[in-house]
Scaffold this motif. Sequence first.
Motif, PDB file in Angstrom:
ATOM      1  N   ASP A  54      -1.891   5.432  -1.523  1.00  0.00           N
ATOM      2  CA  ASP A  54      -3.055   5.657  -2.375  1.00  0.00           C
ATOM      3  C   ASP A  54      -3.779   4.373  -2.754  1.00  0.00           C
ATOM      4  O   ASP A  54      -5.002   4.343  -2.779  1.00  0.00           O
ATOM      5  CB  ASP A  54      -2.650   6.378  -3.672  1.00  0.00           C
ATOM      6  CG  ASP A  54      -2.258   7.816  -3.432  1.00  0.00           C
ATOM      7  OD1 ASP A  54      -2.887   8.477  -2.597  1.00  0.00           O
ATOM      8  OD2 ASP A  54      -1.294   8.266  -4.083  1.00  0.00           O
ATOM      9  N   HIS A  55      -3.023   3.341  -3.096  1.00  0.00           N
ATOM     10  CA  HIS A  55      -3.670   2.103  -3.530  1.00  0.00           C
ATOM     11  C   HIS A  55      -2.783   0.885  -3.218  1.00  0.00           C
ATOM     12  O   HIS A  55      -1.591   1.021  -2.950  1.00  0.00           O
ATOM     13  CB  HIS A  55      -4.014   2.169  -5.017  1.00  0.00           C
ATOM     14  CG  HIS A  55      -2.819   2.103  -5.918  1.00  0.00           C
ATOM     15  ND1 HIS A  55      -2.006   3.180  -6.170  1.00  0.00           N
ATOM     16  CD2 HIS A  55      -2.280   1.070  -6.602  1.00  0.00           C
ATOM     17  CE1 HIS A  55      -1.032   2.818  -6.980  1.00  0.00           C
ATOM     18  NE2 HIS A  55      -1.165   1.545  -7.256  1.00  0.00           N
ATOM     19  N   TRP A  56      -3.416  -0.271  -3.283  1.00  0.00           N
ATOM     20  CA  TRP A  56      -2.724  -1.542  -3.049  1.00  0.00           C
ATOM     21  C   TRP A  56      -2.188  -2.097  -4.358  1.00  0.00           C
ATOM     22  O   TRP A  56      -2.852  -2.023  -5.390  1.00  0.00           O
ATOM     23  CB  TRP A  56      -3.682  -2.576  -2.458  1.00  0.00           C
ATOM     24  CG  TRP A  56      -3.945  -2.370  -1.009  1.00  0.00           C
ATOM     25  CD1 TRP A  56      -5.016  -1.731  -0.452  1.00  0.00           C
ATOM     26  CD2 TRP A  56      -3.133  -2.808   0.078  1.00  0.00           C
ATOM     27  NE1 TRP A  56      -4.915  -1.738   0.919  1.00  0.00           N
ATOM     28  CE2 TRP A  56      -3.770  -2.398   1.274  1.00  0.00           C
ATOM     29  CE3 TRP A  56      -1.934  -3.502   0.165  1.00  0.00           C
ATOM     30  CZ2 TRP A  56      -3.242  -2.661   2.534  1.00  0.00           C
ATOM     31  CZ3 TRP A  56      -1.409  -3.769   1.415  1.00  0.00           C
ATOM     32  CH2 TRP A  56      -2.051  -3.350   2.583  1.00  0.00           C
ATOM     33  N   SER A  57      -0.992  -2.657  -4.300  1.00  0.00           N
ATOM     34  CA  SER A  57      -0.419  -3.429  -5.410  1.00  0.00           C
ATOM     35  C   SER A  57      -0.248  -4.856  -4.907  1.00  0.00           C
ATOM     36  O   SER A  57       0.418  -5.092  -3.893  1.00  0.00           O
ATOM     37  CB  SER A  57       0.945  -2.880  -5.826  1.00  0.00           C
ATOM     38  OG  SER A  57       0.829  -1.562  -6.296  1.00  0.00           O
TER      39      SER A  57
ATOM     40  N   PHE B  67       0.880  -1.176   0.000  1.00  0.00           N
ATOM     41  CA  PHE B  67       0.000   0.000   0.000  1.00  0.00           C
ATOM     42  C   PHE B  67       0.909   1.215   0.000  1.00  0.00           C
ATOM     43  O   PHE B  67       1.702   1.415   0.930  1.00  0.00           O
ATOM     44  CB  PHE B  67      -0.918   0.011   1.226  1.00  0.00           C
ATOM     45  CG  PHE B  67      -1.834   1.195   1.261  1.00  0.00           C
ATOM     46  CD1 PHE B  67      -2.900   1.289   0.386  1.00  0.00           C
ATOM     47  CD2 PHE B  67      -1.614   2.222   2.164  1.00  0.00           C
ATOM     48  CE1 PHE B  67      -3.744   2.391   0.408  1.00  0.00           C
ATOM     49  CE2 PHE B  67      -2.446   3.318   2.200  1.00  0.00           C
ATOM     50  CZ  PHE B  67      -3.514   3.404   1.320  1.00  0.00           C
TER      51      PHE B  67
END
Length: 87
Positions: free
Chosen positions: A11-14, A8
């Motif tokens: 901003d977003h999960w990878s 994380f």
Amino acid sequence: MRYFFDIFDGDHWSRDELGVDCAHDMSARHQAVLALTELARELLPPDGSSMELVVRVRVAEATAFTVRLSFDTASGPALSDPAVMER
């Protein structure tokens, strides 16, 4: 055992689809901490904005543990008074 390290970035999960073989949880924890320090080096905001970075470690689909770094800068005289910076 194969561990997966989801990231994380504030901003977003990878999602990690490849994973890494580690001998045990402590080895996986060490890898997660190393990954988190590299992320911090690349992503922490230079302006002191708050940010949270997280590495979620999975075994298959089950979360084994998470490693989290919270970054924040508190205001103080050095940030608000230019005279302090001149000293």
